[in-house]
Design a protein around this motif. Structure first.
Motif, PDB file in Angstrom:
ATOM      1  N   GLY A  72      38.708   2.404 -44.474  1.00 60.47           N
ATOM      2  CA  GLY A  72      37.480   2.209 -45.055  1.00 60.47           C
ATOM      3  C   GLY A  72      36.320   2.476 -44.147  1.00 60.47           C
ATOM      4  O   GLY A  72      35.463   1.995 -43.754  1.00 60.47           O
ATOM      5  N   ALA A  73      36.533   3.610 -43.152  1.00 63.57           N
ATOM      6  CA  ALA A  73      35.598   4.020 -42.234  1.00 63.57           C
ATOM      7  C   ALA A  73      35.804   5.752 -42.094  1.00 63.57           C
ATOM      8  O   ALA A  73      36.862   6.062 -42.213  1.00 63.57           O
ATOM      9  N   VAL A  74      34.561   6.116 -41.779  1.00 62.93           N
ATOM     10  CA  VAL A  74      34.334   7.540 -41.569  1.00 62.93           C
ATOM     11  C   VAL A  74      33.865   7.943 -40.259  1.00 62.93           C
ATOM     12  O   VAL A  74      32.736   7.205 -39.943  1.00 62.93           O
ATOM     13  N   SER A  99      24.684   7.722 -43.691  1.00 65.45           N
ATOM     14  CA  SER A  99      24.747   6.255 -43.781  1.00 65.45           C
ATOM     15  C   SER A  99      24.489   5.852 -45.314  1.00 65.45           C
ATOM     16  O   SER A  99      25.232   4.635 -45.756  1.00 65.45           O
ATOM     17  N   SER A 103      27.456   4.094 -47.884  1.00 70.08           N
ATOM     18  CA  SER A 103      26.982   2.430 -48.262  1.00 70.08           C
ATOM     19  C   SER A 103      27.495   2.493 -49.639  1.00 70.08           C
ATOM     20  O   SER A 103      28.157   1.527 -50.207  1.00 70.08           O
ATOM     21  N   ASP A 106      31.117   1.892 -49.914  1.00 68.97           N
ATOM     22  CA  ASP A 106      31.368   0.777 -49.107  1.00 68.97           C
ATOM     23  C   ASP A 106      32.373   1.289 -47.836  1.00 68.97           C
ATOM     24  O   ASP A 106      33.466   0.779 -47.446  1.00 68.97           O
ATOM     25  N   ALA A 107      31.980   2.381 -47.145  1.00 62.90           N
ATOM     26  CA  ALA A 107      32.668   2.880 -46.022  1.00 62.90           C
ATOM     27  C   ALA A 107      31.763   3.010 -44.968  1.00 62.90           C
ATOM     28  O   ALA A 107      30.622   3.040 -44.959  1.00 62.90           O
ATOM     29  N   GLN A 108      32.503   2.382 -43.646  1.00 65.53           N
ATOM     30  CA  GLN A 108      31.522   1.965 -42.439  1.00 65.53           C
ATOM     31  C   GLN A 108      31.492   3.431 -41.685  1.00 65.53           C
ATOM     32  O   GLN A 108      32.435   4.169 -41.502  1.00 65.53           O
ATOM     33  N   LEU A 109      30.225   3.519 -41.352  1.00 66.33           N
ATOM     34  CA  LEU A 109      29.844   4.911 -40.685  1.00 66.33           C
ATOM     35  C   LEU A 109      30.391   4.405 -38.973  1.00 66.33           C
ATOM     36  O   LEU A 109      29.634   3.582 -38.436  1.00 66.33           O
ATOM     37  N   VAL A 110      31.214   5.331 -38.517  1.00 62.36           N
ATOM     38  CA  VAL A 110      31.333   5.306 -37.258  1.00 62.36           C
ATOM     39  C   VAL A 110      30.992   6.479 -36.451  1.00 62.36           C
ATOM     40  O   VAL A 110      31.466   7.743 -36.404  1.00 62.36           O
TER      41      VAL A 110
ATOM     42  N   MET B   1      36.280   1.976 -51.283  1.00 64.81           N
ATOM     43  CA  MET B   1      36.622   3.599 -50.698  1.00 64.81           C
ATOM     44  C   MET B   1      37.939   4.216 -51.209  1.00 64.81           C
ATOM     45  O   MET B   1      38.749   3.596 -50.945  1.00 64.81           O
ATOM     46  N   LEU B 111      29.511   3.813 -32.252  1.00 64.37           N
ATOM     47  CA  LEU B 111      28.352   3.163 -33.031  1.00 64.37           C
ATOM     48  C   LEU B 111      28.724   2.674 -34.290  1.00 64.37           C
ATOM     49  O   LEU B 111      28.681   3.544 -35.200  1.00 64.37           O
ATOM     50  N   GLU B 115      23.174  -0.442 -42.962  1.00 67.59           N
ATOM     51  CA  GLU B 115      21.764  -0.403 -43.533  1.00 67.59           C
ATOM     52  C   GLU B 115      21.033  -1.672 -43.673  1.00 67.59           C
ATOM     53  O   GLU B 115      19.858  -1.802 -43.785  1.00 67.59           O
ATOM     54  N   ARG B 122      31.447  -5.306 -44.151  1.00 66.81           N
ATOM     55  CA  ARG B 122      32.236  -4.054 -43.558  1.00 66.81           C
ATOM     56  C   ARG B 122      32.602  -3.922 -42.287  1.00 66.81           C
ATOM     57  O   ARG B 122      33.305  -3.546 -42.056  1.00 66.81           O
TER      58      ARG B 122
END
Lengths: 349, 349
Positions: A72-74, A99, A103, A106-110, B1, B111, B115, B122
């Protein structure tokens, strides 16, 4: 980086067995609930969830990834030092698009920040650890190791900007999103020609980036016989633009137009022109690239520039990556996308 | 996702068994090499590493974490929308300090952008996944769920800024780094009093943040009998500062000084004062807070302000977290640190 002492008793995490015991169910039932599995009666689900909350149980990461391969993260990786990412509005606009679109999924931006390319060993270790489902990489330089690192760890990736080294003939092309750098640059220079300008200089970006090279090509498409001394190289920063403008005025005091490869360099050039008493656009017409509104609309005079949809390109990168993660075509088959540019007319040219 | 289809044969990752087979060693030997273990002869180490490279083998993440519990990565979480993080130099300075200090420990800065606070579910899932060794969290608001999420998943964390809810009496205090908000604010206001100013207004930050509340307390320490109408609330942005200044001038056209709770709001106030023809500092003296050089040195006139060492505080947060990860005291016992502030005299007061 130091870790906790292995025998540190206070740091022992609760096990699935402890959850099962507290909930009064079998380990298999507890496991099914933790993994969101069906086939467990609702009261039991609630008992297990209560035990998970009470104990602060953290599901085993790798076990979950083996089942679903979804963190669930990119990751977003930018090959620029952290201070440039925060001072150049180009990056914040691209990250904004990414970002917002992540959203939706529903994926977390890393965001993996680096101090310099030397830190890529660390980024590689993080990618190798399987902490993300995919990556978006941008601002690559010609000698960038990132594509080979990404390839080695088989991280599904979409690139922002055409990567510099397409790789050996045996390697497939990398999927990317870029704007029409060459066409946009040519349109800017044609506009200056149409205004009757005859000595049109170009402040180029660093030649280890394809965006800079493609914009030089667009300039040369319109002015194939141009004086090489009318071309100076900046580094996509305000200061770099100011330095290049100073050089150009020394070499060609009679220049009557400048096309800068981004708005930051155009704003640096504008400062130098003002300091030297050259009126813009009357004596020197100026065109930028990007249409960073936070720059182009506040300069005096406001900047005529080539607009690219930076936020939209960030969103598009996410959608392409998600198609890939969905199994709709491998990266090798994913088609790259070139988005159109548009000349925005303001007062500087 | 969405994830790839589970049976997608092209996406099968190479196993340790495949590495062992290609290297011509036992699985145990391959495992020892992959985990950096000693006791394996050098030629065998090289054979295994070559096989790892050739196959693009990715070590099993969880197996490695079970041994060392080290991801080599630290999360940074800021409870502000992404666009504020990129427009407020406070955050970029703090991230700069954190990024540089994490480099010293060879730890990757991760990081986690959001939003809005709604995205914390998440972030919680990401933290629960065990992808990082610890976290640094800042810009917390009073009703912030982050501390309880962090506590639940037992992520060692140091906070930037005193958290708003210290928790129930049974809960230990959270370790944090903050500057002397109250003392710095009092020094700013005492300076305005010493200049002979008598109607000193305060543009406060949002009251759901402890930094804003503490700066109001410092203002009140010096002016306990001050008119409540001399206090207006902004939101730590340029626009918020401009709005608050407009309100204050309507309520108190005769005010002769303003203390703004940060430099961004001070620059917005300065714009309004200029538009209304109020001379600074002659008619209205102005003091900010933060000493963001990129703002305080370029305003006209340059800004007198309370300096806090934002980059140094970021570095300190990292060192505290590393002590914790090193097992030197639990978070519960880790002492919070209040760093000193200093009034920087420029032309605005």
């Amino acid at each position: 980086m130091p870790g906790p002492t292995p025998d540190s008793s206070r740091d022992v995490r609760p096990t699935l067995e402890a959850v099962a015991a507290l909930a009064g169910v079998s380990r298999a039932t507890a496991s099914r609930v933790v993994n969101g599995g069906a086939g467990v009666r609702k009261p039991l689900v609630e008992q297990v969830r209560k035990a998970v909350d009470e104990l602060g149980y953290v599901p085993n990461h790798a076990a979950r990834t083996l089942v679903t391969r979804r963190n669930g993260a990119v990751a977003v990786i930018i090959d620029e030092p952290e201070f440039r990412i925060f001072s150049d509005p180009f990056f914040s606009q691209q990250i904004r698009g990414i970002s917002r679109e992540l959203s939706v999924y529903d994926a977390q931006l890393v965001l993996l920040l680096v101090e310099g390319s030397g830190d890529f060993d660390r980024v590689a270790r993080y990618l190798a650890g399987g902490h993300v489902d995919g990556a978006l990489a941008f601002s690559l330089h010609m000698d960038d190791e990132l594509p080979s690192i990404i390839r080695r760890f088989r991280v599904p990736t979409v690139y922002g900007g055409r990567p510099g080294r397409p790789g050996a003939a045996s390697e497939p092309a990398l999927p990317y999103v870029d704007c029409d750098n060459r066409g946009g640059a040519a349109e800017a220079v044609r506009h200056l020609v149409s205004l009757g300008r005859r000595r049109i200089a170009h402040i180029a970006g660093p030649r280890d980036q394809t965006s800079a090279l493609d914009r030089i090509d667009g300039y040369r498409d319109v002015l194939p016989e141009g004086d090489p001394a009318l071309l100076a190289e900046g580094d996509f920063t305000v200061e770099g633009g100011a330095r290049a403008m100073t050089q150009l005025l020394e070499r060609h005091p009679d220049l009557d137009a400048v096309f800068a490869a981004n708005d930051l360099m155009a704003s640096g050039a504008l400062r130098v022109l003002r300091e030297r008493g050259r009126r813009v656009p009357k004596e020197v017409a100026l065109v930028g690239f990007d249409d960073m509104v936070s720059i182009a609309e506040i300069t005096e005079p406001p900047l005529t520039t080539v607009r690219q949809d930076v936020e939209g390109m960030g969103r598009l990168m996410v959608r392409m990556l998600m198609r890939r993660l969905n199994g709709e075509g491998e990266g090798d088959e994913l088609e790259s996308v070139i988005t159109p540019t548009r000349l925005v007319h303001r007062a500087s040219a």
